[in-house]
Design a protein around this motif. Sequence first.
Motif, PDB file in Angstrom:
ATOM      1  N   ALA A 256       1.375   1.380   0.131  1.00 55.64           N
ATOM      2  CA  ALA A 256       1.610   1.812  -1.253  1.00 55.64           C
ATOM      3  C   ALA A 256       1.814   3.323  -1.334  1.00 55.64           C
ATOM      4  O   ALA A 256       2.638   3.806  -2.126  1.00 55.64           O
ATOM      5  CB  ALA A 256       0.444   1.376  -2.133  1.00 55.64           C
ATOM      6  N   LEU A 257       1.074   4.087  -0.514  1.00 53.84           N
ATOM      7  CA  LEU A 257       1.166   5.546  -0.565  1.00 53.84           C
ATOM      8  C   LEU A 257       2.332   6.087   0.253  1.00 53.84           C
ATOM      9  O   LEU A 257       3.036   7.005  -0.177  1.00 53.84           O
ATOM     10  CB  LEU A 257      -0.146   6.159  -0.066  1.00 53.84           C
ATOM     11  N   LEU A 258       2.529   5.521   1.450  1.00 51.71           N
ATOM     12  CA  LEU A 258       3.515   6.079   2.372  1.00 51.71           C
ATOM     13  C   LEU A 258       4.827   5.308   2.397  1.00 51.71           C
ATOM     14  O   LEU A 258       5.835   5.834   2.864  1.00 51.71           O
ATOM     15  CB  LEU A 258       2.923   6.108   3.796  1.00 51.71           C
ATOM     16  N   GLY A 259       4.804   4.071   1.915  1.00 41.50           N
ATOM     17  CA  GLY A 259       6.000   3.234   1.982  1.00 41.50           C
ATOM     18  C   GLY A 259       7.244   3.845   1.392  1.00 41.50           C
ATOM     19  O   GLY A 259       8.324   3.782   2.001  1.00 41.50           O
ATOM     20  N   PRO A 260       7.162   4.496   0.201  1.00 37.78           N
ATOM     21  CA  PRO A 260       8.384   5.065  -0.381  1.00 37.78           C
ATOM     22  C   PRO A 260       9.018   6.164   0.465  1.00 37.78           C
ATOM     23  O   PRO A 260      10.193   6.491   0.266  1.00 37.78           O
ATOM     24  CB  PRO A 260       7.893   5.631  -1.727  1.00 37.78           C
ATOM     25  N   HIS A 261       8.259   6.742   1.416  1.00 38.28           N
ATOM     26  CA  HIS A 261       8.768   7.858   2.211  1.00 38.28           C
ATOM     27  C   HIS A 261       9.199   7.443   3.622  1.00 38.28           C
ATOM     28  O   HIS A 261       9.676   8.279   4.386  1.00 38.28           O
ATOM     29  CB  HIS A 261       7.690   8.947   2.311  1.00 38.28           C
ATOM     30  N   LEU A 262       9.012   6.154   3.961  1.00 40.66           N
ATOM     31  CA  LEU A 262       9.358   5.698   5.303  1.00 40.66           C
ATOM     32  C   LEU A 262      10.811   5.264   5.350  1.00 40.66           C
ATOM     33  O   LEU A 262      11.296   4.545   4.473  1.00 40.66           O
ATOM     34  CB  LEU A 262       8.455   4.518   5.711  1.00 40.66           C
ATOM     35  N   SER A 263      11.504   5.715   6.382  1.00 41.64           N
ATOM     36  CA  SER A 263      12.907   5.313   6.557  1.00 41.64           C
ATOM     37  C   SER A 263      13.245   5.286   8.039  1.00 41.64           C
ATOM     38  O   SER A 263      12.618   5.971   8.856  1.00 41.64           O
ATOM     39  CB  SER A 263      13.847   6.269   5.814  1.00 41.64           C
ATOM     40  N   ILE A 264      14.241   4.485   8.386  1.00 42.40           N
ATOM     41  CA  ILE A 264      14.738   4.381   9.753  1.00 42.40           C
ATOM     42  C   ILE A 264      16.249   4.559   9.708  1.00 42.40           C
ATOM     43  O   ILE A 264      16.951   3.790   9.038  1.00 42.40           O
ATOM     44  CB  ILE A 264      14.377   3.022  10.388  1.00 42.40           C
ATOM     45  N   MET A 265      16.722   5.595  10.369  1.00 39.23           N
ATOM     46  CA  MET A 265      18.154   5.909  10.411  1.00 39.23           C
ATOM     47  C   MET A 265      18.741   6.010   9.004  1.00 39.23           C
ATOM     48  O   MET A 265      19.850   5.528   8.734  1.00 39.23           O
ATOM     49  CB  MET A 265      18.905   4.860  11.235  1.00 39.23           C
ATOM     50  N   GLY A 266      17.959   6.586   8.106  1.00 43.50           N
ATOM     51  CA  GLY A 266      18.444   6.800   6.745  1.00 43.50           C
ATOM     52  C   GLY A 266      18.255   5.631   5.809  1.00 43.50           C
ATOM     53  O   GLY A 266      18.576   5.741   4.617  1.00 43.50           O
ATOM     54  N   TYR A 267      17.736   4.512   6.323  1.00 43.89           N
ATOM     55  CA  TYR A 267      17.519   3.335   5.478  1.00 43.89           C
ATOM     56  C   TYR A 267      16.033   3.198   5.176  1.00 43.89           C
ATOM     57  O   TYR A 267      15.198   3.279   6.076  1.00 43.89           O
ATOM     58  CB  TYR A 267      18.024   2.061   6.170  1.00 43.89           C
ATOM     59  N   ALA A 268      15.701   2.957   3.918  1.00 47.28           N
ATOM     60  CA  ALA A 268      14.297   2.799   3.519  1.00 47.28           C
ATOM     61  C   ALA A 268      13.714   1.553   4.163  1.00 47.28           C
ATOM     62  O   ALA A 268      14.370   0.505   4.248  1.00 47.28           O
ATOM     63  CB  ALA A 268      14.186   2.707   2.003  1.00 47.28           C
ATOM     64  N   VAL A 269      12.484   1.651   4.624  1.00 48.24           N
ATOM     65  CA  VAL A 269      11.822   0.508   5.259  1.00 48.24           C
ATOM     66  C   VAL A 269      11.362  -0.492   4.206  1.00 48.24           C
ATOM     67  O   VAL A 269      11.473  -1.709   4.387  1.00 48.24           O
ATOM     68  CB  VAL A 269      10.617   0.978   6.104  1.00 48.24           C
ATOM     69  N   PHE A 270      10.851   0.009   3.067  1.00 50.64           N
ATOM     70  CA  PHE A 270      10.328  -0.853   2.010  1.00 50.64           C
ATOM     71  C   PHE A 270      11.117  -0.641   0.729  1.00 50.64           C
ATOM     72  O   PHE A 270      11.435   0.489   0.364  1.00 50.64           O
ATOM     73  CB  PHE A 270       8.850  -0.543   1.727  1.00 50.64           C
ATOM     74  N   ALA A 271      11.421  -1.749   0.047  1.00 45.06           N
ATOM     75  CA  ALA A 271      12.013  -1.660  -1.281  1.00 45.06           C
ATOM     76  C   ALA A 271      10.938  -1.235  -2.275  1.00 45.06           C
ATOM     77  O   ALA A 271       9.792  -1.679  -2.186  1.00 45.06           O
ATOM     78  CB  ALA A 271      12.610  -3.004  -1.687  1.00 45.06           C
ATOM     79  N   LYS A 272      11.282  -0.368  -3.208  1.00 42.00           N
ATOM     80  CA  LYS A 272      10.282   0.166  -4.130  1.00 42.00           C
ATOM     81  C   LYS A 272       9.754  -0.838  -5.153  1.00 42.00           C
ATOM     82  O   LYS A 272       8.569  -0.799  -5.494  1.00 42.00           O
ATOM     83  CB  LYS A 272      10.843   1.397  -4.841  1.00 42.00           C
ATOM     84  N   PRO A 273      10.584  -1.754  -5.683  1.00 40.71           N
ATOM     85  CA  PRO A 273      10.036  -2.712  -6.652  1.00 40.71           C
ATOM     86  C   PRO A 273       8.904  -3.546  -6.033  1.00 40.71           C
ATOM     87  O   PRO A 273       9.065  -4.131  -4.961  1.00 40.71           O
ATOM     88  CB  PRO A 273      11.243  -3.589  -7.008  1.00 40.71           C
ATOM     89  N   GLN A 274       7.761  -3.578  -6.701  1.00 36.08           N
ATOM     90  CA  GLN A 274       6.591  -4.356  -6.283  1.00 36.08           C
ATOM     91  C   GLN A 274       6.183  -4.039  -4.839  1.00 36.08           C
ATOM     92  O   GLN A 274       5.861  -4.923  -4.056  1.00 36.08           O
ATOM     93  CB  GLN A 274       6.849  -5.856  -6.451  1.00 36.08           C
ATOM     94  N   LEU A 275       6.190  -2.753  -4.536  1.00 32.63           N
ATOM     95  CA  LEU A 275       5.864  -2.305  -3.179  1.00 32.63           C
ATOM     96  C   LEU A 275       4.454  -2.711  -2.774  1.00 32.63           C
ATOM     97  O   LEU A 275       4.207  -3.080  -1.618  1.00 32.63           O
ATOM     98  CB  LEU A 275       6.020  -0.778  -3.103  1.00 32.63           C
ATOM     99  N   THR A 276       3.516  -2.676  -3.715  1.00 31.58           N
ATOM    100  CA  THR A 276       2.132  -3.016  -3.380  1.00 31.58           C
ATOM    101  C   THR A 276       2.010  -4.470  -2.935  1.00 31.58           C
ATOM    102  O   THR A 276       1.269  -4.788  -1.991  1.00 31.58           O
ATOM    103  CB  THR A 276       1.213  -2.760  -4.585  1.00 31.58           C
ATOM    104  N   LEU A 277       2.736  -5.379  -3.600  1.00 38.15           N
ATOM    105  CA  LEU A 277       2.690  -6.786  -3.201  1.00 38.15           C
ATOM    106  C   LEU A 277       3.295  -6.984  -1.824  1.00 38.15           C
ATOM    107  O   LEU A 277       2.800  -7.778  -1.022  1.00 38.15           O
ATOM    108  CB  LEU A 277       3.430  -7.644  -4.232  1.00 38.15           C
ATOM    109  N   THR A 278       4.370  -6.270  -1.541  1.00 34.18           N
ATOM    110  CA  THR A 278       4.954  -6.341  -0.202  1.00 34.18           C
ATOM    111  C   THR A 278       3.958  -5.859   0.843  1.00 34.18           C
ATOM    112  O   THR A 278       3.794  -6.467   1.908  1.00 34.18           O
ATOM    113  CB  THR A 278       6.235  -5.489  -0.135  1.00 34.18           C
ATOM    114  N   GLY A 279       3.280  -4.748   0.524  1.00 33.78           N
ATOM    115  CA  GLY A 279       2.275  -4.225   1.439  1.00 33.78           C
ATOM    116  C   GLY A 279       1.119  -5.188   1.640  1.00 33.78           C
ATOM    117  O   GLY A 279       0.597  -5.331   2.753  1.00 33.78           O
ATOM    118  N   LEU A 280       0.707  -5.877   0.570  1.00 35.35           N
ATOM    119  CA  LEU A 280      -0.382  -6.842   0.682  1.00 35.35           C
ATOM    120  C   LEU A 280       0.000  -7.989   1.607  1.00 35.35           C
ATOM    121  O   LEU A 280      -0.811  -8.427   2.447  1.00 35.35           O
ATOM    122  CB  LEU A 280      -0.735  -7.375  -0.707  1.00 35.35           C
TER     123      LEU A 280
END
Length: 322
Positions: free
Chosen positions: A116-140
């Motif tokens: 939830a805290l770091l997900g919005p800032h993670l990326s690989i080769m310019g692509y975001a690792v996590f989609a921002k909508p409902q990020l906490t549920l994805t993390g759970l």
Amino acid sequence: MLRVEYAYWLIAAFLLYAGLRHLRERQGWRAAFWLLLGLLFASGDEVLAQQAAGNELPAQLVGGGVILLALLAPRLRRVPHAQDVGSETRRQSALRFGHRLFVPALLIPLVTLLIALLGPHLSIMGYAVFAKPQLTLTGLALACVVALFAASRVTRAPMQDGFFEGRRLLDAIGWATVLPLLLAALGQVFTESGVGNAISGLTSAWLPTGSALACLLGFALGMVIFTVIMGNAFAAFPVMMAGIGLPLLIQQHHANPAILGSMGMLCGYCGTLMTPMAADFNLVPAALLELRSPYGVIRAQLGSALAILAANVMLMYLLVFR
């Protein structure tokens, strides 16, 4: 990119696994319930896509599926699994592993928080690792997968034991598993259907609206009653705020919105302690602890709920109109 849809597909896969296992064990009603629920989870994206395209039939079929779940629910009587281990075996296992058993459980909130805290800032080769909508549920969901691997490592048990234990807990909880989902939808239905406006009309007709105390009592008790009905204070809040809070307390009696909102939610939480509709708080623990009465948790909480409610209403009257 990891999206919340993957979490729903993961849940669907587990529900389908549980249903197929029951089908193999010739427990037809249980198999039908979990297979149907798994299909509903798996088909959500397609149903929304068809609805956006103007095809209402898939959404209507989902509504029929929800009704069918309600018809199947009474058939889900708890039965022991063939591979269930006794309480003494579990106790000996717990003593052997000690505090290491807490590692998988603690990983779930820890990994969820980190994502939830770091997900919005993670990326690989310019692509975001996590989609921002409902990020906490994805993390759970990802945290639960990590915890499953950790549990297998800590206990040195094969991975399929985790699936078996998950299915055992699912059967222990039974139909109450889906109640929080249905209650969340019910809150939206109440709001969209104008229940708040109806409550406002009833309040104006029956309550002395010129009395700030009477309106406050109506709001507080209404939060409790609607939470008892819907099992969710978040679902009750927009209904009561639209019916009493905004037109009578805030606009007419100049109540402080922040204090009214926060303390009004606490009134709703008191209702949560009193109702079996709040299944995830009251029925699920009773099932997991295998209490003799499914309402044992509610009985233990009832006195505290009433005392907190009385104190909260008094504090609201002292603070909300200042």
